[in-house]
Design a protein around this motif. Structure first.
Motif, PDB file in Angstrom:
ATOM      1  N   TYR A 155      88.558  23.413 -13.227  1.00  0.00           N
ATOM      2  CA  TYR A 155      87.708  22.235 -13.424  1.00  0.00           C
ATOM      3  C   TYR A 155      87.523  21.948 -14.912  1.00  0.00           C
ATOM      4  O   TYR A 155      87.557  20.788 -15.349  1.00  0.00           O
ATOM      5  N   ILE A 156      87.357  23.022 -15.704  1.00  0.00           N
ATOM      6  CA  ILE A 156      87.196  22.846 -17.145  1.00  0.00           C
ATOM      7  C   ILE A 156      88.436  22.182 -17.749  1.00  0.00           C
ATOM      8  O   ILE A 156      88.329  21.230 -18.527  1.00  0.00           O
ATOM      9  N   ARG A 157      89.621  22.689 -17.404  1.00  0.00           N
ATOM     10  CA  ARG A 157      90.866  22.134 -17.952  1.00  0.00           C
ATOM     11  C   ARG A 157      90.993  20.643 -17.671  1.00  0.00           C
ATOM     12  O   ARG A 157      91.464  19.870 -18.501  1.00  0.00           O
ATOM     13  N   LYS A 174      80.667  30.310 -21.450  1.00  0.00           N
ATOM     14  CA  LYS A 174      80.217  31.601 -21.984  1.00  0.00           C
ATOM     15  C   LYS A 174      79.116  32.188 -21.112  1.00  0.00           C
ATOM     16  O   LYS A 174      79.115  33.393 -20.799  1.00  0.00           O
ATOM     17  N   ASP A 175      78.161  31.341 -20.706  1.00  0.00           N
ATOM     18  CA  ASP A 175      77.071  31.795 -19.832  1.00  0.00           C
ATOM     19  C   ASP A 175      77.628  32.285 -18.499  1.00  0.00           C
ATOM     20  O   ASP A 175      77.204  33.322 -17.969  1.00  0.00           O
ATOM     21  N   PHE A 176      78.569  31.530 -17.955  1.00  0.00           N
ATOM     22  CA  PHE A 176      79.192  31.868 -16.672  1.00  0.00           C
ATOM     23  C   PHE A 176      79.889  33.228 -16.742  1.00  0.00           C
ATOM     24  O   PHE A 176      79.711  34.091 -15.871  1.00  0.00           O
ATOM     25  N   LEU A 177      80.671  33.450 -17.775  1.00  0.00           N
ATOM     26  CA  LEU A 177      81.411  34.710 -17.917  1.00  0.00           C
ATOM     27  C   LEU A 177      80.463  35.892 -18.119  1.00  0.00           C
ATOM     28  O   LEU A 177      80.682  36.976 -17.568  1.00  0.00           O
ATOM     29  N   LYS A 194      78.446  29.133  -6.702  1.00  0.00           N
ATOM     30  CA  LYS A 194      77.743  27.922  -6.265  1.00  0.00           C
ATOM     31  C   LYS A 194      76.885  27.347  -7.385  1.00  0.00           C
ATOM     32  O   LYS A 194      76.860  26.140  -7.625  1.00  0.00           O
ATOM     33  N   LYS A 195      76.188  28.230  -8.093  1.00  0.00           N
ATOM     34  CA  LYS A 195      75.307  27.792  -9.178  1.00  0.00           C
ATOM     35  C   LYS A 195      76.102  27.116 -10.288  1.00  0.00           C
ATOM     36  O   LYS A 195      75.793  25.990 -10.699  1.00  0.00           O
ATOM     37  N   TYR A 196      77.138  27.804 -10.769  1.00  0.00           N
ATOM     38  CA  TYR A 196      77.861  27.282 -11.930  1.00  0.00           C
ATOM     39  C   TYR A 196      78.798  26.137 -11.563  1.00  0.00           C
ATOM     40  O   TYR A 196      79.072  25.277 -12.411  1.00  0.00           O
ATOM     41  N   ASN A 197      79.258  26.101 -10.344  1.00  0.00           N
ATOM     42  CA  ASN A 197      80.062  24.966  -9.908  1.00  0.00           C
ATOM     43  C   ASN A 197      79.250  23.680 -10.002  1.00  0.00           C
ATOM     44  O   ASN A 197      79.736  22.638 -10.466  1.00  0.00           O
ATOM     45  N   ILE A 198      77.979  23.771  -9.593  1.00  0.00           N
ATOM     46  CA  ILE A 198      77.074  22.619  -9.692  1.00  0.00           C
ATOM     47  C   ILE A 198      76.783  22.287 -11.151  1.00  0.00           C
ATOM     48  O   ILE A 198      76.825  21.125 -11.574  1.00  0.00           O
ATOM     49  N   LEU A 199      76.493  23.325 -11.954  1.00  0.00           N
ATOM     50  CA  LEU A 199      76.158  23.102 -13.369  1.00  0.00           C
ATOM     51  C   LEU A 199      77.316  22.453 -14.129  1.00  0.00           C
ATOM     52  O   LEU A 199      77.111  21.534 -14.930  1.00  0.00           O
ATOM     53  N   ARG A 201      79.690  20.591 -12.872  1.00  0.00           N
ATOM     54  CA  ARG A 201      79.889  19.223 -12.386  1.00  0.00           C
ATOM     55  C   ARG A 201      78.758  18.288 -12.812  1.00  0.00           C
ATOM     56  O   ARG A 201      78.902  17.061 -12.732  1.00  0.00           O
ATOM     57  N   ASN A 202      77.661  18.886 -13.248  1.00  0.00           N
ATOM     58  CA  ASN A 202      76.549  18.076 -13.755  1.00  0.00           C
ATOM     59  C   ASN A 202      76.699  17.738 -15.240  1.00  0.00           C
ATOM     60  O   ASN A 202      75.932  16.943 -15.780  1.00  0.00           O
ATOM     61  N   ILE A 203      77.663  18.358 -15.905  1.00  0.00           N
ATOM     62  CA  ILE A 203      77.903  18.028 -17.315  1.00  0.00           C
ATOM     63  C   ILE A 203      78.420  16.585 -17.387  1.00  0.00           C
ATOM     64  O   ILE A 203      79.338  16.198 -16.668  1.00  0.00           O
ATOM     65  N   GLU A 204      77.812  15.813 -18.246  1.00  0.00           N
ATOM     66  CA  GLU A 204      78.175  14.395 -18.343  1.00  0.00           C
ATOM     67  C   GLU A 204      79.555  14.244 -18.988  1.00  0.00           C
ATOM     68  O   GLU A 204      79.833  14.798 -20.049  1.00  0.00           O
ATOM     69  N   ILE A 205      80.415  13.508 -18.291  1.00  0.00           N
ATOM     70  CA  ILE A 205      81.753  13.231 -18.823  1.00  0.00           C
ATOM     71  C   ILE A 205      82.005  11.721 -18.793  1.00  0.00           C
ATOM     72  O   ILE A 205      81.402  10.987 -18.009  1.00  0.00           O
ATOM     73  N   ASN A 206      82.877  11.281 -19.652  1.00  0.00           N
ATOM     74  CA  ASN A 206      83.292   9.883 -19.692  1.00  0.00           C
ATOM     75  C   ASN A 206      84.808   9.852 -19.503  1.00  0.00           C
ATOM     76  O   ASN A 206      85.575   9.801 -20.458  1.00  0.00           O
ATOM     77  N   LYS A 207      85.218   9.925 -18.247  1.00  0.00           N
ATOM     78  CA  LYS A 207      86.630  10.086 -17.909  1.00  0.00           C
ATOM     79  C   LYS A 207      87.185   8.785 -17.331  1.00  0.00           C
ATOM     80  O   LYS A 207      86.651   8.247 -16.360  1.00  0.00           O
ATOM     81  N   PRO A 208      88.262   8.265 -17.907  1.00  0.00           N
ATOM     82  CA  PRO A 208      88.854   7.034 -17.367  1.00  0.00           C
ATOM     83  C   PRO A 208      89.455   7.272 -15.980  1.00  0.00           C
ATOM     84  O   PRO A 208      89.720   8.414 -15.590  1.00  0.00           O
ATOM     85  N   LYS A 209      89.668   6.184 -15.247  1.00  0.00           N
ATOM     86  CA  LYS A 209      90.223   6.324 -13.895  1.00  0.00           C
ATOM     87  C   LYS A 209      91.639   6.899 -13.916  1.00  0.00           C
ATOM     88  O   LYS A 209      92.033   7.617 -12.999  1.00  0.00           O
ATOM     89  N   ASN A 210      92.380   6.573 -14.932  1.00  0.00           N
ATOM     90  CA  ASN A 210      93.756   7.042 -15.006  1.00  0.00           C
ATOM     91  C   ASN A 210      94.035   7.652 -16.379  1.00  0.00           C
ATOM     92  O   ASN A 210      94.730   7.066 -17.209  1.00  0.00           O
ATOM     93  N   PRO A 211      93.501   8.869 -16.618  1.00  0.00           N
ATOM     94  CA  PRO A 211      93.700   9.481 -17.933  1.00  0.00           C
ATOM     95  C   PRO A 211      95.145   9.942 -18.118  1.00  0.00           C
ATOM     96  O   PRO A 211      95.902  10.058 -17.155  1.00  0.00           O
ATOM     97  N   ILE A 212      95.515  10.205 -19.349  1.00  0.00           N
ATOM     98  CA  ILE A 212      96.822  10.822 -19.608  1.00  0.00           C
ATOM     99  C   ILE A 212      96.784  12.231 -19.031  1.00  0.00           C
ATOM    100  O   ILE A 212      95.852  12.990 -19.254  1.00  0.00           O
ATOM    101  N   LYS A 213      97.807  12.559 -18.248  1.00  0.00           N
ATOM    102  CA  LYS A 213      97.859  13.860 -17.581  1.00  0.00           C
ATOM    103  C   LYS A 213      99.097  14.632 -18.025  1.00  0.00           C
ATOM    104  O   LYS A 213     100.205  14.105 -18.000  1.00  0.00           O
TER     105      LYS A 213
END
Length: 363
Positions: A155-157, A174-177, A194-199, A201-213
């Motif tokens: 998810y991070i990548r 770092k907190d997760f590890l 479960k805890k960190y998966n939610i955390l 996904r709650n980080i605010e991102i500004n991701k375009p619909k079709n980013p360079i992949k």
């Protein structure tokens, strides 16, 4: 050996040291000494005492061993692999003995040894009181720890390049590890995930619909140890690129297709297995091309025969699908500046390709 207390150490590879520490802690009566984080000093030490022609993972591992021995380790675990690197343990052991170090050495991570029965047999020799039931429980827990590391890092990548507040993902990682180091059982692992998966996904991102992949393929050590590939994924993320890679511990031990399946995935580009991760590189590059990825980066240690064998097929895929492939070979002499310069040029090319596609649609 002069020391009565056994102090065990092992090489680094990404963040998987946490899982390895966990397994040793709960199955062997040994003190654990994890080598210092990999730095240029690690590579310099490994390179200084390695034969010139060996691949760079050998040099990193040897550097890890020397740093660990200098800090008091006296029992080393060899990290082998499915190619000639699996035979390097004897050479590394001899080099270290020639340097005057006093230690015990064991190789347990060759491909044919990585099943609970084989590993238990080796661990049993080190701890006569270890039961098979206890070992399999903690072995399964170890694989589960590696699995949630892989899930979170996937998810991070895919999203770190689009974070609104710089450093949000890195700090939470770092907190997760650190939290993973307190695991005692399966319930703990499930709660942490479960805890960190939610955390995350709650980080605010500004991701375009079709980013360079961009996909990353290649030899497993250089793919999974970020220092050895000069933090390519991090550099790509800085440019707002979504990164995908398949090779992780979970993929290798749980989800890896059989060679026949990979050859089938490869279609006309491959008729026979080409060894180690080379077959996988071809199959996954074709998969990424079919999925419409903007580009692929192929990484390998300098002189890695299976990956060299894969390169002509990768170039054919690149030509047929009009998808750029950037090739990197790493050794102790690799220039960080050169890596960044080539990544900049690759990114500019991907942007120009996108712009060209937009104009075609308009016309």
């Amino acid at each position: 050996m002069t020391s009565k207390e056994k102090i065990i150490s092992f090489p680094h590879m990404g963040n998987y040291y946490i899982a390895i520490e966990f397994l040793i802690k709960h199955t062997l009566n040994m003190k654990i000494l994890t080598p210092p984080p990999i730095t240029k000093k690690t590579l310099e030490l490994g390179s200084k005492y390695s034969p010139d022609f060996v691949c760079v993972p050998f040099k990193y591992n040897l550097g890890n061993y020397i740093e660990a021995l200098e800090k008091g380790a006296n029992f080393l675990v060899q990290a082998g692999g499915g190619c000639r690197f699996g035979y390097y343990g004897e050479i590394q052991e001899q080099i270290l003995r020639d340097l005057g170090y006093d230690f015990e050495f064991i190789s347990i991570l060759n491909a044919e040894d990585m099943n609970p029965f084989s590993v238990y047999g080796i661990f049993k020799k080190l701890n006569q009181k270890l039961s098979f039931t206890k070992f399999t429980y903690y072995f399964a827990l170890t694989l589960k720890i590696a699995e949630i590391i892989d899930k979170i890092e996937e998810y991070i990548r895919e999203n770190i390049g689009f974070e609104v507040k710089e450093g949000s993902f890195e700090q939470l990682q770092k907190d997760f590890l650190n939290r993973l180091k307190t695991v005692k059982g399966f319930r703990d692992i499930d709660k942490i995930y479960k805890k960190y998966n939610i955390l995350f996904r709650n980080i605010e991102i500004n991701k375009p619909k079709n980013p360079i992949k961009v996909g990353v393929v290649g030899e497993l050590y250089v793919v999974m140890e970020p220092f050895s590939n000069y933090f390519i994924e991090k550099e790509l993320a800085k440019k707002g690129i979504q990164i995908t890679r398949f090779i992780t511990v979970t993929y290798l031990f749980k989800n890896h297709p059989k060679e026949k399946e990979l050859i089938k995935f490869s279609g006309k580009y491959l008729k026979y297995a080409i060894g180690a991760d080379g077959t996988d590189s071809v199959a996954r590059t074709k998969q990424l091309a079919e999925a419409g990825y903007d580009g692929v980066i192929h990484v390998k240690p300098f002189g890695c025969t299976p990956e060299v064998n894969a390169m002509p097929m990768l170039q054919n895929i690149s030509n047929d699908y009009k998808m750029p492939v950037l090739y990197f070979s790493f050794d102790s002499q690799t220039s960080e500046t050169g890596i960044k310069t080539r990544l900049e040029a690759f990114y500019d090319m991907l942007l120009m390709k996108r712009e060209k596609q937009k104009w075609k649609k308009v016309i």
